[in-house]
Design a protein around this motif. Structure first.
Motif, PDB file in Angstrom:
ATOM      1  N   SER A 155       0.806  -1.221   0.000  1.00  0.00           N
ATOM      2  CA  SER A 155       0.000   0.000   0.000  1.00  0.00           C
ATOM      3  C   SER A 155       0.840   1.272   0.000  1.00  0.00           C
ATOM      4  O   SER A 155       0.301   2.363   0.003  1.00  0.00           O
ATOM      5  N   THR A 156       2.160   1.106   0.023  1.00  0.00           N
ATOM      6  CA  THR A 156       3.023   2.284  -0.023  1.00  0.00           C
ATOM      7  C   THR A 156       4.131   2.066  -1.019  1.00  0.00           C
ATOM      8  O   THR A 156       4.416   0.943  -1.420  1.00  0.00           O
ATOM      9  N   ALA A 205       6.910   8.216  -1.539  1.00  0.00           N
ATOM     10  CA  ALA A 205       7.714   8.657  -2.677  1.00  0.00           C
ATOM     11  C   ALA A 205       6.990   8.393  -3.992  1.00  0.00           C
ATOM     12  O   ALA A 205       7.377   8.925  -5.022  1.00  0.00           O
ATOM     13  N   MET A 206       5.974   7.552  -3.967  1.00  0.00           N
ATOM     14  CA  MET A 206       5.193   7.274  -5.168  1.00  0.00           C
ATOM     15  C   MET A 206       4.291   8.462  -5.459  1.00  0.00           C
ATOM     16  O   MET A 206       3.576   8.937  -4.568  1.00  0.00           O
ATOM     17  N   PRO A 207       4.295   8.973  -6.687  1.00  0.00           N
ATOM     18  CA  PRO A 207       3.467  10.146  -7.010  1.00  0.00           C
ATOM     19  C   PRO A 207       2.004   9.952  -6.643  1.00  0.00           C
ATOM     20  O   PRO A 207       1.363   9.006  -7.094  1.00  0.00           O
ATOM     21  N   GLY A 208       1.496  10.838  -5.805  1.00  0.00           N
ATOM     22  CA  GLY A 208       0.072  10.850  -5.482  1.00  0.00           C
ATOM     23  C   GLY A 208      -0.374   9.883  -4.420  1.00  0.00           C
ATOM     24  O   GLY A 208      -1.533   9.934  -3.995  1.00  0.00           O
ATOM     25  N   ASP A 266      -0.153   8.475   2.488  1.00  0.00           N
ATOM     26  CA  ASP A 266       0.571   7.722   3.513  1.00  0.00           C
ATOM     27  C   ASP A 266      -0.430   7.202   4.548  1.00  0.00           C
ATOM     28  O   ASP A 266      -1.640   7.406   4.428  1.00  0.00           O
ATOM     29  N   ALA A 267       0.086   6.535   5.574  1.00  0.00           N
ATOM     30  CA  ALA A 267      -0.786   5.900   6.565  1.00  0.00           C
ATOM     31  C   ALA A 267      -1.658   6.908   7.307  1.00  0.00           C
ATOM     32  O   ALA A 267      -2.834   6.643   7.594  1.00  0.00           O
TER      33      ALA A 267
END
Length: 234
Positions: free
Chosen positions: A131-132, A157-160, A163-164
């Motif tokens: 999920s991240t 760091a993944m575009p868009g 986070d938790a």
């Protein structure tokens, strides 16, 4: 008597000649039909093996960017589905619920498609628990990733990607508060997907992946405009 024999002989010769003529004609017809069938078969034959092989090779060609796109977009889509599923019981706006439903219907089949590509290429399919960005295979988090970091959500760091803490905030919200949080987060999420798809369009090699990337850009850009309108930003 002699006249009778002469007439009989002539009749026999004539009969033989007629029979011979019919036999020759039949042979000629059979030969013509065979020639016609051969021509028809030749004209309707499929492309040569070398031609078919070339088309297949071109369709199956892929590069590292195609792999990174699929391995990154699958978890990205999964998070969008997770967010969209919350809308059914938490959103107060019918338009937000409708949008969430459309996101699910569009992105779930795309996940299956990309998973099929990775399997056929002998590459790892991201696990459903991913999920991240940190858990996504095929991503370089040292600064050289094929996917640009355009996310400003303060975590992934993944575009868009959310986070938790973002996901926890969305899960706790309901009614109008959920609508506003969902729309704001999904705009950022879509912007990230569009950025990822743009890289695939410019650097990918696999035709179907580039086509899917183009569809993502078109559909999600339109949804970004729709969500901004709902947020009163248009």
């Amino acid at each position: 008597m002699r006249n009778t024999r002469s007439l009989t002989r002539r009749a026999v010769v004539a009969a033989v000649s007629v029979a011979a003529a019919f036999t020759l004609a039949a042979c000629g017809d059979d030969s013509g039909a065979a020639g016609g069938n051969a021509a028809t078969s030749s004209s309707s034959s499929s492309p040569s093996p070398s031609s078919s092989s070339s088309s297949s090779d071109a369709a199956g060609a892929h590069n590292g960017q195609d792999v990174a796109f699929a391995q990154g977009m699958i978890p990205h889509h999964r998070q969008a589905l997770e967010m969209a599923e919350m809308a059914a019981g938490r959103a107060s706006s019918a338009r937000v619920k409708d949008l969430a439903s459309r996101i699910e219907k569009a992105q779930d089949p795309e996940i299956r498609t990309m998973s099929g590509w990775l399997t056929s290429w002998g590459e790892e399919v991201p696990a459903s628990s991913d999920s991240t960005a940190e858990s996504m295979p095929g991503m370089d988090h040292s600064g050289g990733s094929a996917m640009p970091d355009t996310d400003h959500s303060g975590g992934s760091a993944m575009p868009g990607m959310m986070d938790a803490s973002d996901m926890a905030e969305l899960e706790k919200a309901s009614g109008a508060d959920f609508d506003a949080a969902f729309l704001s987060m999904m705009v950022r999420h879509h912007q990230g997907a569009v950025a990822m798809a743009a890289v695939e369009k410019s650097k990918g090699a696999y035709g179907p992946a580039k086509s899917l990337a183009d569809a993502v850009v078109t559909a999600q850009t339109a949804e970004i405009a729709e969500m901004n309108e709902l947020l009163g930003k248009s």
